[in-house]
Design a protein around this motif. Structure first.
Motif, PDB file in Angstrom:
ATOM      1  N   LEU A  73      43.208  33.191  38.458  1.00 31.05           N
ATOM      2  CA  LEU A  73      42.558  34.011  39.483  1.00 31.05           C
ATOM      3  C   LEU A  73      42.464  33.250  40.805  1.00 31.05           C
ATOM      4  O   LEU A  73      42.706  33.803  41.875  1.00 31.05           O
ATOM      5  CB  LEU A  73      41.166  34.431  39.010  1.00 31.05           C
ATOM      6  CG  LEU A  73      41.106  35.409  37.835  1.00 31.05           C
ATOM      7  CD1 LEU A  73      39.691  35.490  37.277  1.00 31.05           C
ATOM      8  CD2 LEU A  73      41.586  36.795  38.249  1.00 31.05           C
ATOM      9  N   GLU A  74      42.139  31.966  40.719  1.00 30.66           N
ATOM     10  CA  GLU A  74      41.995  31.145  41.921  1.00 30.66           C
ATOM     11  C   GLU A  74      43.322  30.999  42.658  1.00 30.66           C
ATOM     12  O   GLU A  74      43.359  30.997  43.889  1.00 30.66           O
ATOM     13  CB  GLU A  74      41.456  29.771  41.532  1.00 30.66           C
ATOM     14  CG  GLU A  74      41.254  28.817  42.693  1.00 30.66           C
ATOM     15  CD  GLU A  74      40.774  27.461  42.233  1.00 30.66           C
ATOM     16  OE1 GLU A  74      40.977  26.482  42.971  1.00 30.66           O
ATOM     17  OE2 GLU A  74      40.195  27.384  41.122  1.00 30.66           O
ATOM     18  N   GLU A  75      44.425  30.900  41.906  1.00 28.99           N
ATOM     19  CA  GLU A  75      45.733  30.700  42.511  1.00 28.99           C
ATOM     20  C   GLU A  75      46.420  32.009  42.887  1.00 28.99           C
ATOM     21  O   GLU A  75      47.550  32.008  43.371  1.00 28.99           O
ATOM     22  CB  GLU A  75      46.636  29.911  41.539  1.00 28.99           C
ATOM     23  CG  GLU A  75      46.140  28.515  41.215  1.00 28.99           C
ATOM     24  CD  GLU A  75      46.101  27.601  42.432  1.00 28.99           C
ATOM     25  OE1 GLU A  75      46.905  27.828  43.369  1.00 28.99           O
ATOM     26  OE2 GLU A  75      45.268  26.678  42.454  1.00 28.99           O
ATOM     27  N   GLY A  76      45.759  33.139  42.659  1.00 31.00           N
ATOM     28  CA  GLY A  76      46.326  34.425  43.030  1.00 31.00           C
ATOM     29  C   GLY A  76      47.346  34.989  42.063  1.00 31.00           C
ATOM     30  O   GLY A  76      48.068  35.936  42.395  1.00 31.00           O
ATOM     31  N   LEU A  77      47.420  34.419  40.859  1.00 33.14           N
ATOM     32  CA  LEU A  77      48.345  34.949  39.854  1.00 33.14           C
ATOM     33  C   LEU A  77      47.804  36.224  39.206  1.00 33.14           C
ATOM     34  O   LEU A  77      48.550  36.963  38.575  1.00 33.14           O
ATOM     35  CB  LEU A  77      48.609  33.896  38.779  1.00 33.14           C
ATOM     36  CG  LEU A  77      49.350  32.638  39.241  1.00 33.14           C
ATOM     37  CD1 LEU A  77      49.441  31.628  38.107  1.00 33.14           C
ATOM     38  CD2 LEU A  77      50.744  32.997  39.749  1.00 33.14           C
ATOM     39  N   ALA A  78      46.517  36.459  39.329  1.00 32.44           N
ATOM     40  CA  ALA A  78      45.885  37.663  38.777  1.00 32.44           C
ATOM     41  C   ALA A  78      44.833  38.145  39.771  1.00 32.44           C
ATOM     42  O   ALA A  78      44.122  37.335  40.372  1.00 32.44           O
ATOM     43  CB  ALA A  78      45.255  37.367  37.425  1.00 32.44           C
ATOM     44  N   SER A  79      44.752  39.468  39.917  1.00 38.01           N
ATOM     45  CA  SER A  79      43.771  40.041  40.837  1.00 38.01           C
ATOM     46  C   SER A  79      42.570  40.631  40.115  1.00 38.01           C
ATOM     47  O   SER A  79      41.498  40.767  40.694  1.00 38.01           O
ATOM     48  CB  SER A  79      44.431  41.129  41.688  1.00 38.01           C
ATOM     49  OG  SER A  79      44.837  42.230  40.874  1.00 38.01           O
ATOM     50  N   GLY A  80      42.778  41.016  38.847  1.00 39.62           N
ATOM     51  CA  GLY A  80      41.703  41.646  38.095  1.00 39.62           C
ATOM     52  C   GLY A  80      41.470  43.094  38.470  1.00 39.62           C
ATOM     53  O   GLY A  80      40.473  43.689  38.045  1.00 39.62           O
ATOM     54  N   GLN A  81      42.370  43.707  39.227  1.00 40.47           N
ATOM     55  CA  GLN A  81      42.182  45.083  39.683  1.00 40.47           C
ATOM     56  C   GLN A  81      42.969  46.091  38.863  1.00 40.47           C
ATOM     57  O   GLN A  81      42.510  47.188  38.624  1.00 40.47           O
ATOM     58  CB  GLN A  81      42.586  45.194  41.164  1.00 40.47           C
ATOM     59  CG  GLN A  81      41.745  44.341  42.093  1.00 40.47           C
ATOM     60  CD  GLN A  81      40.268  44.677  41.960  1.00 40.47           C
ATOM     61  OE1 GLN A  81      39.851  45.804  42.197  1.00 40.47           O
ATOM     62  NE2 GLN A  81      39.473  43.691  41.570  1.00 40.47           N
ATOM     63  N   ARG A  82      44.155  45.738  38.444  1.00 37.12           N
ATOM     64  CA  ARG A  82      45.018  46.654  37.693  1.00 37.12           C
ATOM     65  C   ARG A  82      45.259  46.039  36.316  1.00 37.12           C
ATOM     66  O   ARG A  82      46.026  45.084  36.180  1.00 37.12           O
ATOM     67  CB  ARG A  82      46.330  46.874  38.447  1.00 37.12           C
ATOM     68  CG  ARG A  82      46.135  47.617  39.761  1.00 37.12           C
ATOM     69  CD  ARG A  82      47.295  47.451  40.709  1.00 37.12           C
ATOM     70  NE  ARG A  82      47.424  46.061  41.162  1.00 37.12           N
ATOM     71  CZ  ARG A  82      46.699  45.553  42.163  1.00 37.12           C
ATOM     72  NH1 ARG A  82      45.812  46.314  42.787  1.00 37.12           N
ATOM     73  NH2 ARG A  82      46.872  44.299  42.526  1.00 37.12           N
ATOM     74  N   LEU A  83      44.609  46.625  35.311  1.00 37.92           N
ATOM     75  CA  LEU A  83      44.627  46.056  33.975  1.00 37.92           C
ATOM     76  C   LEU A  83      45.336  46.980  32.990  1.00 37.92           C
ATOM     77  O   LEU A  83      45.427  48.191  33.202  1.00 37.92           O
ATOM     78  CB  LEU A  83      43.208  45.779  33.489  1.00 37.92           C
ATOM     79  CG  LEU A  83      42.298  44.958  34.416  1.00 37.92           C
ATOM     80  CD1 LEU A  83      40.956  44.723  33.745  1.00 37.92           C
ATOM     81  CD2 LEU A  83      42.946  43.653  34.828  1.00 37.92           C
ATOM     82  N   ALA A  84      45.811  46.399  31.918  1.00 37.17           N
ATOM     83  CA  ALA A  84      46.398  47.141  30.805  1.00 37.17           C
ATOM     84  C   ALA A  84      45.780  46.613  29.516  1.00 37.17           C
ATOM     85  O   ALA A  84      45.424  45.429  29.429  1.00 37.17           O
ATOM     86  CB  ALA A  84      47.915  46.986  30.775  1.00 37.17           C
ATOM     87  N   ALA A  85      45.649  47.481  28.534  1.00 40.18           N
ATOM     88  CA  ALA A  85      45.061  47.082  27.255  1.00 40.18           C
ATOM     89  C   ALA A  85      45.932  47.573  26.111  1.00 40.18           C
ATOM     90  O   ALA A  85      46.487  48.686  26.175  1.00 40.18           O
ATOM     91  CB  ALA A  85      43.647  47.652  27.111  1.00 40.18           C
TER      92      ALA A  85
END
Length: 257
Positions: A73-85
């Motif tokens: 998250l800190e490095e911008g590899l994940a935004s946490g906004q668009r998720l899949a389960a």
């Protein structure tokens, strides 16, 4: 030991006995695991002893996992906004021959003091929504050695005992934000998504915009929870049972209402 496990995961070495042999012979593996040429490689039994003992009673592996996610998250590899389960089925180490039909299985007759570890843990999770309390429908068979595992024919072939590992994935770069283990029935799998969404919100402050999932997660209660209670746009086909007899489908071990 954690570095050795990373070698096994990255290089696809599934056997811990073979992993110890590979680290013993491969200088690159030794260097990565910080093992000098004169140092012995840990015995393969060390992994199982730690897994069922020290690591099982601590949150070390969860802490390591969340540290990696926080760095992504800190490095911008994940935004946490668009998720899949989604859920994946993992076969349990349980033999069909060492099982009991549901009509003969009485958990109240088991003495926890004399029961093996797996049975004691099962008794402790009878009311857990991810395991014993996930569904009122009783499984067709219960394993003596691992009663928390689910008898399932979800893959369309011969039925077997299994668990589900449920992943919550950030779709930007396919980073797994959270994982939850459950029995292989739909109620438990759907419930695990709620658990994971709440957990990543509490741990990382993530408030996702949307969630992608397959039809198994498209129940009315789940869609209402996502849209009305969490403000998450569900990109999920609505689960529909045209026959109206979802309980019968559940009893066959394919899906659960």
């Amino acid at each position: 030991m954690i570095r050795m496990l990373l070698v096994g995961y990255i290089m696809g070495i599934r056997s811990e006995r073979r992993l110890c042999e590979e680290v013993h012979l491969n200088l690159a593996y030794r260097w990565f695991c910080r093992l000098d040429l004169t140092l012995p490689v840990p015995d393969h039994s060390t992994f199982s002893k730690n897994r069922h003992g020290r690591f099982r009673d601590s949150d070390l592996l969860r802490h390591l996992f969340e540290t990696v996610v926080a760095r992504c998250l800190e490095e911008g590899l994940a935004s946490g906004q668009r998720l899949a389960a989604d859920a994946r089925i993992i076969a349990a180490d349980a033999n069909r021959q060492n099982s009991t039909p549901k009509s003969d299985w009485q958990s109240c007759s088991i003495d926890p003091i004399d029961a093996p570890r797996a049975v004691r843990e099962y008794l402790d999770t009878l009311d857990d929504a991810a395991f014993g309390g996930a569904s009122p429908v009783e499984p067709k068979f219960t394993s003596h050695s691992d009663p928390a595992s689910q008898w399932t024919g979800a893959r369309g072939g011969p039925a077997y005992f299994a668990y589900s590992t449920n992943d919550l994935i950030d779709t930007d770069n396919g980073v797994i934000l959270d994982v939850e283990a459950t029995r292989s029935i739909r109620q438990a799998e759907v419930g695990s998504v709620r658990t994971m969404i709440d957990r990543v919100n509490d741990t990382f402050g993530i408030a996702p915009e949307r969630l992608i999932a397959d039809t198994a997660y498209g129940t009315g209660a789940m869609l209402d929870w996502l849209d009305q209670q969490r403000g998450i746009a569900p990109h999920i086909p609505v689960f529909h049972c045209p026959s109206g007899d979802c309980e019968a489908i559940c009893r066959e071990g394919q899906v659960s209402p």
